[in-house]
Structures are given as C-alpha cells and as structure tokens.
Design a protein around this motif. Structure first.
Motif, PDB file in Angstrom:
ATOM      1  N   GLY B  94      -2.228   1.168  -1.046  1.00 53.66           N
ATOM      2  CA  GLY B  94      -2.982   1.002   0.188  1.00 53.66           C
ATOM      3  C   GLY B  94      -2.200   0.251   1.237  1.00 53.66           C
ATOM      4  O   GLY B  94      -2.562   0.249   2.412  1.00 53.66           O
ATOM      5  N   GLU B 120     -10.946  -1.710   5.373  1.00 57.91           N
ATOM      6  CA  GLU B 120     -10.847  -2.334   4.055  1.00 57.91           C
ATOM      7  C   GLU B 120      -9.409  -2.627   3.618  1.00 57.91           C
ATOM      8  O   GLU B 120      -9.084  -3.760   3.257  1.00 57.91           O
ATOM      9  N   ALA B 121      -8.557  -1.592   3.667  1.00 57.99           N
ATOM     10  CA  ALA B 121      -7.184  -1.776   3.173  1.00 57.99           C
ATOM     11  C   ALA B 121      -6.479  -2.889   3.948  1.00 57.99           C
ATOM     12  O   ALA B 121      -5.785  -3.732   3.383  1.00 57.99           O
ATOM     13  N   LEU B 124      -7.779  -6.215   3.012  1.00 58.66           N
ATOM     14  CA  LEU B 124      -7.317  -6.608   1.677  1.00 58.66           C
ATOM     15  C   LEU B 124      -5.874  -7.087   1.695  1.00 58.66           C
ATOM     16  O   LEU B 124      -5.521  -8.047   1.021  1.00 58.66           O
ATOM     17  N   HIS B 125      -5.031  -6.382   2.458  1.00 62.26           N
ATOM     18  CA  HIS B 125      -3.594  -6.647   2.345  1.00 62.26           C
ATOM     19  C   HIS B 125      -3.038  -7.558   3.427  1.00 62.26           C
ATOM     20  O   HIS B 125      -2.024  -8.198   3.233  1.00 62.26           O
TER      21      HIS B 125
END
Lengths: 305, 335
Positions: B94, B120-121, B124-125
C-alpha cells in the motif's frame, strides 16, 4: 439517513396500531367477555347488566377507540383477578423482567460475538471447536435443567449465590447466564458464518494490500459488515427476552412479566393479558426499529432502500 | 529498455509455490525468474490457472496460509521479501507496492465512503492529517478522470458504476506514490467500451509517475499496446520472457506462437478464416512434473522434451523450449 428513519418510524407506528387492534380484539375472540366476567352461575339478566356496565354492548370500534385512548395514557383497566390497576401491576413485574432481559442479551452478545469472531479467524482450531461445543450444548440443554444445575452447584453446594428471588444484583447472575446462554448459540453461529464470508471477500484483500494490520482488517473492515445480520437477530431475541422467560422466571422465582403473563392466561384475566401482549409487541416493534436504524448506519446500502 | 544497466527494482529468482492437497502437492508455480526495472511495464500473460495471480499475491505476501512459497531471491529494491517480517511487509504494502484487483464491484468495502477508503493507505503509512489525505484523494480522483471529485469523497461504492469504481481503485493504489503496482486483470470485469479507457488511464499514469507495473492479463491485444516486457506463463512456468517487440516479433516458444494465432490480426486474418486454437488441455500439476509441460499439446514434441529443459536464448529474450527453430520453420508453413 433522516428520510430512512422517518420512513421506518412511520412503518413502526402503523404496525403498532395493527397490533393494538389485534390485542384488543382478543377480548372478543375468546368468547363473550360479559359472560366470562359474570361467572358460570350468573343469570341472563346479570350478564346483561355487566354487559351494559362495562360497555360491551357498544360497537367494537368505539370500544377500541376508548380503550386505545386509555392505553396511551397508561391506563389498561383493572385486573379481574388482582382487582388492581393493570398498569401498576405490570410496572412492578416489568422492572424485574427488563433487568433480566437487558443482562441476558448483554451476556449473550458479550460471549457470542467475540467467540464467533475468534472461531472465524481460525476455523477448525481449538477455539472454533470450543465455540461449536458451547453452542451445541447451549442449544441442546433445556433452560430449566441448566438453571437447576446452576442452583444445585452455585447456590446449594458452594453457597456463592442466592438460589431464588430478585432483591439484589447477585440474584440476577444465574438467571442472566441461563437466559443469555439460551440466546448465545444462534448469535455466535451467525457471527462466525458472517465473518467467514466477509473475510473471504475481495475488499478484505484490498485492505490487506493497503498494508492494514490484522486487527484493523478484522474489526474495522470485516466485523462491521459481518455484524449486520447479527443486529437483526439480537433485536428479535431482545424482544423475546423482554417478553419475559416464563421458564427462567419460574426456576429462579423471579416474579417478572413472563410469569405474570402465564398466571393471567391461566386465570382468564383478560385486561392483564391484553396489556401484556400490547407491551411485549411494542418491545418487538421498538427493537426492530432500532435494529433497522443501526443496520442502516452500518450499511449505507440499506439507507437508500 | 535503456535502463538494463541499473539494478532492477524487483528481482525474482526461482519462485516456487506449492499447494498441499489431499491428492498430492499441486506445483502451482514452478521456479520462475524475472526482473523488473523502474518505470517498466511487464505483462504476464497466460491462461486461467497458469499461476499468474498467485505469482502476484506471492510478491505482495498475501497468499493464503496453505500455500507454501519458496524462492532463491525475491528482492524488492534491496529488501528480501522471503525473509521480511510481517511488519516489514505491511509497511511495503500500500505504500511502495500497491495492488489493483480484478473485481471493482467487490474490491471496495461497502460500509465506508470512497474518501475514507482512499485516505486509508496514506493515513496508515504517512501519518498525515485527515485533511491532507483527503486533499491528496481529491487530487488523484481528478487525475483518474473523475468529475466532482470533492463530492465523490462522501459517496459509497454502491453509488458508483463499475468503471468509476475501478478508477477509484486505481487512485487508491497511487495514493502513496508506489514504486511498483501489480494490476491483476484490472479491466476483465468491465464493459468492453470501458476496458480500453481504464487501461490507457492506468498506463498513462504509471508512465507519468514513473511507476513500474506488473500487468496480469490474458488479453494479448492489451499486451501488444502497453508492455515493455512480456512474460508468457504456462502451467506454472514462465515459458518465454523478453522485450515486447521480440516476443511478438519472433515468438520462440510454441505456446507463445499458439497464443498469438488465437487472436485476429487486422490485415492478416481473413474474414471467415477460423482463429487458431491450441488443442489439448493443461496437464495436472499435482505430483511431480517433469520435462516440458506443454509437450502433450505441442505439435513438435520429441523424446528430449520429457527431460529437463534448460533455459534457451540469451537475455533479455529467453524461453524454455529445446526445439524452437524447427518449430518455427514447421509452423511457418502453417500460418
């Protein structure tokens, strides 16, 4: 979301009126209420006098309207047997039943959902087997028997808990377990099946491909979709539990609404039966409505339908 | 193709995937090798069950638990994926490696808005704020040609058509500016009219952003248009790899030639002339597989095809066939 809620609310009110009419008609379906009131030895004149006194000679719709107006104000008439206002009679009993029902469904959900999720994450593992065993046992064991076993073990042998009554919170522990365990298997299995299905779906793979951790995948992406049918089932079971469990209430001598319903049916105490049917149905209607709203919040596709 | 002196972005050596079944071990992917350089597009073609999708999932580390992966090397930019921890893999997925799946109708979560799923990705990152992720989402939605991008963020997947959803999925893959995108048949589930649009969008964006792509497909027309490199997969092996021009111009493996005869070519295929088919069926890969897996369907098979087949040809155009010249001349008469 708001149009959806209003639509469901309208529907719920409509159903409530239908149910109220049916429960009112029970009085007439079960034979001549005046004759029932007067008793077997009464003469024809006595029955006629009672009919006029109670207004049974008027058109049914008029009587229904009158009864409904009274019922909406919380006045359900007087119990034939107890000679007390039905409303206060039920209010007394209902608090016991509601406590038991809320504790029971909470116990069921708190055990069934985590077990179902754990079983779905590792199918055929030890946890899955244990969950399966518990659900089969829960389905197979009659409540009265399970209740008696608990009483023998925890009240009589170990003396940890009171065997019967409803005075302190400790009185509710065993009834809660018995009632909750009765509802647990279905919720557990539905959670497990839902999770298994959702976990094999493409959007779960997408979430993993984004780098989401397992916890996030399970609870944010999977559970929200898997729990939707469970909400509907739990609502029905909640309604069922608030209807009072005659068996559990009898075993633990909790004088709740379920027990009252059984007594009133046995004694032909129609105003009480009528009121109880109406109240129990309202519980179903309210919880189904709440479940619909909760589901619509969980699943946006339902809002448009 | 001028970049072959660089170290490759992804280097795969001897990737093997075994699936234990009650009837024996299914050798789904049998020792495949390939390199992918930055900004390159590698198309992997082959029929269903040849191991294309499993190969892509193996790189992502998203295989089902029952599939056994082994490889001599699975190197992504200096990170050995076979020994990487779960946490390391999660950090790559991702972010630096993104994946686009086949089914746009089901690959988005029905319970969350497009905006949430796009963000989201990145959330998250990259540890960015909600606003920043949403701004990036809008930017990418516009890039993939979605109008009124801002208002789309609040919509749910079921409110979008299949083509729009696949555009969203592409935008989602690009959120963190990955170095590698693996697209597993990204257009197969779409209407034919939409397929070409989505594909050229994907190819344009990967070129523009200098992202390497592994495009898995069984559509040779697609391959001819977009591939820098082609890998032809058959029964779990890459039977021919090479620059697109070479593989299409001088196909060496009889299977590749068979595939090419299956598609009509404007100007060459005459009206009414039946298209080619490859007779026979893919052999079972359960149990030991020896020699060339294609030999039972190959018109030029000889006894030597039962033995081990060494790699033929010279890099970059390599193939697994010991009799290519004879086959070429023999087939030259047929076509």
């Amino acid at each position: 979301m708001l149009p959806f809620i209003l639509k469901r609310l309208g529907l719920a009110i409509l159903v409530a009126f239908t149910v109220s009419f049916i429960s009112f008609s029970l009085l007439f379906l079960s034979g001549d209420p005046a004759a029932a009131l007067a008793g077997e030895t009464a003469s024809g004149e006595d029955v006629e006098a009672i009919r006029v006194l109670y207004g049974f000679n008027r058109p049914m719709l008029v009587q229904y309207g009158e009864w409904l107006v009274q019922a909406l104000q919380g006045n359900f008439g007087e119990s034939y047997y107890f000679k007390l206002p039905v409303a206060s009679l039920i209010a007394d009993r209902l608090s016991v039943t509601m406590t038991l029902g809320v504790c029971g469904i909470t116990f069921a959900l708190l055990t069934a959902v985590p077990l179902g999720v754990a079983a779905a994450i590792r199918p055929n593992s030890i946890i899955d087997r244990v969950a399966l065993f518990l659900s089969v046992a829960g389905q197979a064991m009659p409540s009265f028997w399970f209740g008696l076993i608990l009483i023998v073990v925890f009240a009589i042998k170990l003396g940890w808990l009171p065997p019967s009554g409803a005075t302190t919170w400790r009185h509710f522990i065993m009834p809660t377990i018995v009632l909750g365990y009765y509802a647990m298997p279905a919720i557990m299995r539905l959670t497990r099946a839902g999770m298994l299905e959702v976990l094999s779906s493409d959007y779960i793979r997408t979430a993993r491909a984004k780098g989401a951790g397992e916890g996030r995948v399970m609870f944010k992406h999977a559970l929200r979709n898997a729990i939707i049918p469970v909400v509907s089932l739990a609502a029905v079971q909640m309604g069922f539990m608030l209807g009072g469990s005659i068996v559990v209430e009898s075993v633990f001598a909790l004088h709740g609404a379920g027990y009252l319903a059984w007594e009133s049916i046995a004694r032909n105490d129609l105003p009480t039966v009528q009121a109880l049917i109406l109240i129990f149905s309202m519980f179903y209607i309210i919880f189904t409505f709440l479940a619909d709203v909760l589901n619509a919040w969980l699943d946006p596709r339902m809002r448009s339908s | 193709m001028t970049r072959h002196t660089e170290t490759p972005l992804l280097s795969v050596r001897g990737l093997t995937l075994d699936i234990p079944l009650p009837s024996g071990v299914l050798h789904a992917v049998r020792g495949i090798d390939f390199d992918l350089h930055r900004g390159e597009t590698l198309c992997i073609v082959g029929e269903s069950g040849s191991g294309k999708s499993l190969t892509s999932l193996a790189i992502m580390g998203l295989l089902d638990k029952n599939i056994q992966r082994s490889a001599d090397q699975l190197d992504f930019n200096g990170i050995e994926l076979t020994t990487a921890s779960k946490r390391q893999m999660r950090a790559l997925r991702g972010d630096r490696i993104a994946m686009i799946f086949q089914e746009p109708m089901t690959s988005l979560n029905p319970a969350y808005t497009i905006g949430d799923q796009l963000s989201e990705a990145m959330r998250l990152h990259r540890n960015v704020s909600r606003e920043k992720a949403r701004a990036r989402a809008v930017e990418l939605l516009e890039k993939v040609g979605i109008t009124a991008a801002e208002s789309r963020l609040g919509q749910y997947p079921h409110q979008l058509s299949g083509g729009l959803r696949q555009r969203v999925v592409i935008a989602m893959a690009l959120m963190c500016e990955p170095e590698l995108i693996i697209a597993d048949e990204p257009t197969t589930a779409l209407d034919v009219t939409i397929q070409a649009q989505i594909l050229s969008l994907l190819v344009d964006l990967t070129k523009e952003m200098d992202v390497a792509m592994i495009l898995i497909t069984h559509d040779l027309g697609v391959v001819a248009r977009v591939a820098d490199k082609v890998g032809v997969m058959y029964a779990g092996e890459l039977v021919e790899t090479g620059p697109a021009g070479d593989v299409f111009g001088t196909p060496m493996h009889p299977y590749t030639r068979g595939l090419l005869r299956c598609i009509p070519q404007p100007g060459k295929t005459e009206r009414g002339q039946p298209l080619g088919t490859i007779p026979g069926i893919v052999p079972s890969l359960v149990g030991a597989v020896q020699g060339c897996a294609f030999r039972t369907r190959c018109p030029h098979a000889v006894d030597a095809c039962r033995g081990a087949i060494p790699e033929q040809g010279a890099a970059p155009h390599e193939f697994l066939c010991i009799y290519p010249d004879g086959a070429a001349s023999a087939e030259g008469e047929m076509t």
